[in-house]
Design an enzyme around this catalytic site. Structure first.
Site, PDB file in Angstrom:
ATOM      1  N   GLU A 165     -75.629 -63.165  23.391  1.00 37.47           N
ATOM      2  CA  GLU A 165     -75.672 -63.941  24.818  1.00 37.47           C
ATOM      3  C   GLU A 165     -74.904 -63.494  25.685  1.00 37.47           C
ATOM      4  O   GLU A 165     -75.043 -62.754  26.718  1.00 37.47           O
ATOM      5  CB  GLU A 165     -75.725 -65.408  24.575  1.00 37.47           C
ATOM      6  CG  GLU A 165     -76.189 -65.831  25.996  1.00 37.47           C
ATOM      7  CD  GLU A 165     -76.008 -67.426  25.989  1.00 37.47           C
ATOM      8  OE1 GLU A 165     -75.834 -67.712  27.041  1.00 37.47           O
ATOM      9  OE2 GLU A 165     -75.576 -67.936  24.982  1.00 37.47           O
ATOM     10  N   ASP A 166     -73.397 -63.375  25.318  1.00 37.96           N
ATOM     11  CA  ASP A 166     -72.403 -63.409  26.192  1.00 37.96           C
ATOM     12  C   ASP A 166     -71.580 -62.166  26.157  1.00 37.96           C
ATOM     13  O   ASP A 166     -70.841 -61.820  26.789  1.00 37.96           O
ATOM     14  CB  ASP A 166     -71.473 -64.550  26.113  1.00 37.96           C
ATOM     15  CG  ASP A 166     -72.146 -65.723  26.515  1.00 37.96           C
ATOM     16  OD1 ASP A 166     -73.043 -65.679  27.147  1.00 37.96           O
ATOM     17  OD2 ASP A 166     -71.670 -66.757  25.892  1.00 37.96           O
ATOM     18  N   HIS A 186     -72.427 -66.883  17.194  1.00 38.93           N
ATOM     19  CA  HIS A 186     -73.447 -67.388  18.006  1.00 38.93           C
ATOM     20  C   HIS A 186     -73.605 -67.086  19.219  1.00 38.93           C
ATOM     21  O   HIS A 186     -74.741 -66.939  19.840  1.00 38.93           O
ATOM     22  CB  HIS A 186     -73.586 -68.824  17.741  1.00 38.93           C
ATOM     23  CG  HIS A 186     -72.794 -69.890  18.329  1.00 38.93           C
ATOM     24  ND1 HIS A 186     -71.760 -70.049  18.052  1.00 38.93           N
ATOM     25  CD2 HIS A 186     -72.919 -70.096  19.428  1.00 38.93           C
ATOM     26  CE1 HIS A 186     -71.150 -70.703  18.760  1.00 38.93           C
ATOM     27  NE2 HIS A 186     -71.885 -70.745  19.814  1.00 38.93           N
ATOM     28  N   HIS A 230     -64.078 -71.671  20.994  1.00 37.92           N
ATOM     29  CA  HIS A 230     -65.201 -72.263  20.878  1.00 37.92           C
ATOM     30  C   HIS A 230     -65.996 -71.991  19.736  1.00 37.92           C
ATOM     31  O   HIS A 230     -66.531 -72.844  18.799  1.00 37.92           O
ATOM     32  CB  HIS A 230     -66.129 -71.735  22.058  1.00 37.92           C
ATOM     33  CG  HIS A 230     -67.311 -72.559  21.804  1.00 37.92           C
ATOM     34  ND1 HIS A 230     -67.633 -73.986  21.819  1.00 37.92           N
ATOM     35  CD2 HIS A 230     -68.711 -72.046  21.836  1.00 37.92           C
ATOM     36  CE1 HIS A 230     -69.114 -74.158  21.794  1.00 37.92           C
ATOM     37  NE2 HIS A 230     -69.748 -72.863  21.836  1.00 37.92           N
TER      38      HIS A 230
END
Length: 700
Positions: free
Chosen positions: A82-83, A78, A54
């Site tokens: 967050e992940d 990016h 992705h």
């Protein structure tokens, strides 16, 4: 595989980057990929594909736009903050603060509780715009991220597909258009259309393919004729390309203009790219001599660019074989901006900062909106209104162009010039003709705003304003004004009660005031006055806390000399005026609402334990108040004009009028007029009764 489902490898990305990036930067991109692949190891998307593909695909979308090293690295990383366990500090250490800042801006909100999905989306949306104010690349990466998600949406359940597609068509595609990212916008629009309306997309795509196939030779002939004629006119460096319109754009045109498929004129388009502005108009003249232009179908976006900086000449021509064709003429610089939009600033070829200003006006207005919006959901809804403008171009008296959305009003124009001018606007002159602030504007008009220092925004202005900037500024002012008036009311009620009970305010020590504030849980005197005005704290409670001894006070009366600039309202069920016996109900939203003492609504509110005060109302002679009267008049010509004339002679105005037919010979006029007090009302009613055609006058 198709473009939508094709898997991107790091070798594919590096192959593209090698075409325009130094080798040292490509190596750093590869290092970012290794970090992303390691961080996302073991993570998979809904499709079952490893997650790292992705961010690779997002980076490839930006590489196709030939964006710089910082954009590509940030795209690869990016989702890391967050992940994964990768932190901002680690990215900053490896790649510098600029890339770390971009990655943090793209990261979604984590660790917060939201009441609804709408709250979460709205909060995230607001954060993106705030980050975008520091670095526009945040939104560019986010749009590329959304584009890849849309390309791979078929692995989702139908309800999630629809939700994501609708959000994309409402927010992301319009933002891409606003920022001039044309290739991303077109693909987002078509992907959303295919998901939201699959059958319509299939039918239109089939029709377009069929019609284009039937006319391939004719279109090739048109392109050759354009090229030959332009070369004859000493425009040898012209680049001409043809294209067919996408199903989404044709569907929008059919829907908006209520057209059938065969009524869409500009089904086929040719793009003509020349060297400079002068050649744009020269080419236009040549092409109009070759094929007849359709009247009213010419648009000059060179002289009046779109809000995203787009410039081009658009014309629709009547071609051979009864084919309508659209021709877009632009210079090489205009084409560069139309393809890359705001991203042109970070294109590897760019050494100019001009392109970074393309969206600054819009972004500046969004920052004003977010500062004045109470909640993230409110900000999201107001911003949506600004994402779908059909431009109107109007002029200031000095000749400056102001760009506004379709159906914008004088009020929107005033707030676009300056917020303080908007607040003070009372009317305008449009092409030297006086016009109210609710007037809708049209392209080409010259608008002069008339202001008054005594004017201030009214809640009714929210119904007139179209732009989010105007609406948010009006709301912010009303909220501020309301708080100020409630504070004044609370202070007035308290000081009035102290005077009424002959309490010496000077004798109350600072320590006593502070103790009172602490016991009531108030941060300051202003906070206490505000809560008194909102009926959250009773005046009698404050009085008792300020007094020594066991004596308890109960405030039941108050004297009012002026209602101006205080949160005092007048009930429209009974229209109280000075001279009436009146009482006030303290509410938790409107401050004090005054009723006549015999008003049935007042009696009902008192029965519900509402806080009420009997008011000794000594009016200010400079104030006037609305009152409602009913007049029975003979059904004859000129009766209403005579009534209006009499009311005006007695220094009153008619604020509202309703006419009812009672029978063939009689009419009933219900008027709302403004008066100074009950004596002034008596003078008006007695004068009206003296008119021959009036059968009765009574106050309602």
């Amino acid at each position: 595989m198709s473009k939508i489902h094709q898997r991107v490898l790091i070798s594919d990305l590096c192959e593209i980057l090698d075409l325009y990036m130094p080798k040292s930067q490509v190596e750093k991109v590869y290092q970012a990929y290794i970090i992303a692949a390691t961080a996302h190891d073991g993570q998979y998307r809904k499709s079952g594909e490893a997650y790292v593909f992705h961010p690779l695909s997002v980076a490839m979308i930006l590489a196709d736009l030939q964006l710089d090293y910082y954009c590509i690295v940030a795209a690869l990383l990016h989702d890391c903050i967050e992940d994964t366990s990768v932190t901002y500090e680690e990215i900053k250490l490896d790649f510098g603060s600029e890339i770390a800042h971009i990655v943090e801006g793209v990261s979604k909100l984590t660790g917060l509780e939201f009441h609804t999905t709408i709250d979460r989306q709205a909060q995230n949306f607001r954060k993106l715009f705030l980050a975008m104010s520091d670095d526009m690349r945040v939104m560019i990466i986010k749009l590329a991220d959304r584009l890849h998600n849309m390309r791979t949406l078929d692995s989702m359940q139908r309800d999630k597909q629809l939700r994501i597609a609708k959000e994309t068509v409402e927010i992301h595609a319009p933002i891409a258009r606003r920022l001039g990212l044309n290739s991303i916008r077109v693909e987002l629009d078509n992907l959303c259309f295919a998901i939201i309306h699959p059958f319509r997309h299939k039918v239109l795509a089939s029709q377009i393919k069929k019609q284009y196939g039937n006319r391939t030779k004719v279109l090739k002939r048109i392109q050759d004729q354009l090229n030959t004629r332009l070369m004859k006119e000493e425009l040898p460096e012209v680049d001409i390309s043809g294209r067919r319109k996408q199903p989404c754009s044709i569907y929008k045109k059919m829907k908006n203009k209520n057209l059938k498929f065969n009524q869409v004129l500009d089904m086929y388009a040719f793009r003509v790219i020349v060297d400079d502005v002068a050649q744009c108009y020269q080419a236009l003249g040549v092409i109009h001599n070759l094929y007849k232009p359709l009247p009213g179908k010419f648009k000059d976006y060179v002289a009046l660019p779109k809000s995203n900086g787009y410039q081009s000449l658009h014309t629709i021509l009547f071609g051979p074989n009864k084919i309508f064709i659209e021709v877009q003429i632009r210079s090489k610089d205009m084409h560069f901006v139309s393809e890359y939009g705001i991203a042109a600033h970070w294109h590897y070829k760019s050494d100019s900062s001009d392109s970074s200003e393309l969206a600054n006006n819009w972004l500046g207005s969004l920052l004003d909106i977010q500062q004045n919006s109470g909640t993230s959901v409110e900000f999201l809804e107001e911003t949506k209104n600004d994402l779908f403008p059909s431009e109107v171009f109007v002029f200031t008296p000095g000749g400056d162009i102001i760009q506004l959305p379709y159906r914008a009003t004088v009020l929107d124009f005033a707030y676009m010039v300056h917020t303080n001018i908007g607040h003070k606007t009372i009317k305008a002159k449009i092409d030297q003709v006086s016009a109210p602030i609710s007037t809708h504007l049209h392209s080409g008009q010259t608008v002069e705003i008339i202001t008054d220092d005594q004017a201030k925004p009214h809640s009714s202005w929210l119904q007139m304003a179209v732009t989010a900037k105007a609406k948010s500024a009006i709301k912010a002012h009303l909220k501020s004004q309301s708080a100020s008036e409630l504070i004044q009311l609370g202070e007035y009620l308290l000081s009035n009660a102290l005077d009424y009970l002959t309490v010496d305010v000077e004798a109350i020590s600072d320590e006593k005031w502070q103790t009172c504030l602490n016991e009531l849980g108030c941060d300051s005197l202003e906070d206490m006055h505000l809560r008194i005005g909102l009926s959250e704290i009773l005046v009698s409670v404050v009085l008792n806390k300020l007094q020594d001894g066991d004596k308890q006070y109960e405030v039941q009366n108050i004297r009012i000399n002026s209602t101006r600039d205080k949160a005092i309202n007048f009930a429209h069920c009974c229209y109280p005026i000075p001279g009436d016996k009146v009482s006030g109900i303290l509410t938790n939203s409107k401050g004090m609402v005054m009723h006549r003492s015999n008003c049935p609504n007042l009696i009902r509110l008192k029965s519900k334990q509402a806080q009420s005060l009997t008011i000794d109302w000594q009016n200010d002679k400079n104030e006037s108040f609305d009152v409602k009267v009913s007049i029975d008049v003979d059904n004859q010509r000129g009766a209403l004009a005579s009534v209006a004339n009499m009311v005006s002679k007695l220094e009153s105005n008619i604020e509202h009028i309703a006419v009812q037919e009672k029978d063939n010979s009689l009419k009933s006029l219900d008027l709302v007029i403004n008066v100074k007090d009950s004596r002034h009302l008596y003078e008006i009613t007695e004068s009206l009764k003296a008119l021959k055609f009036i059968q009765g006058v009574r106050r309602i």
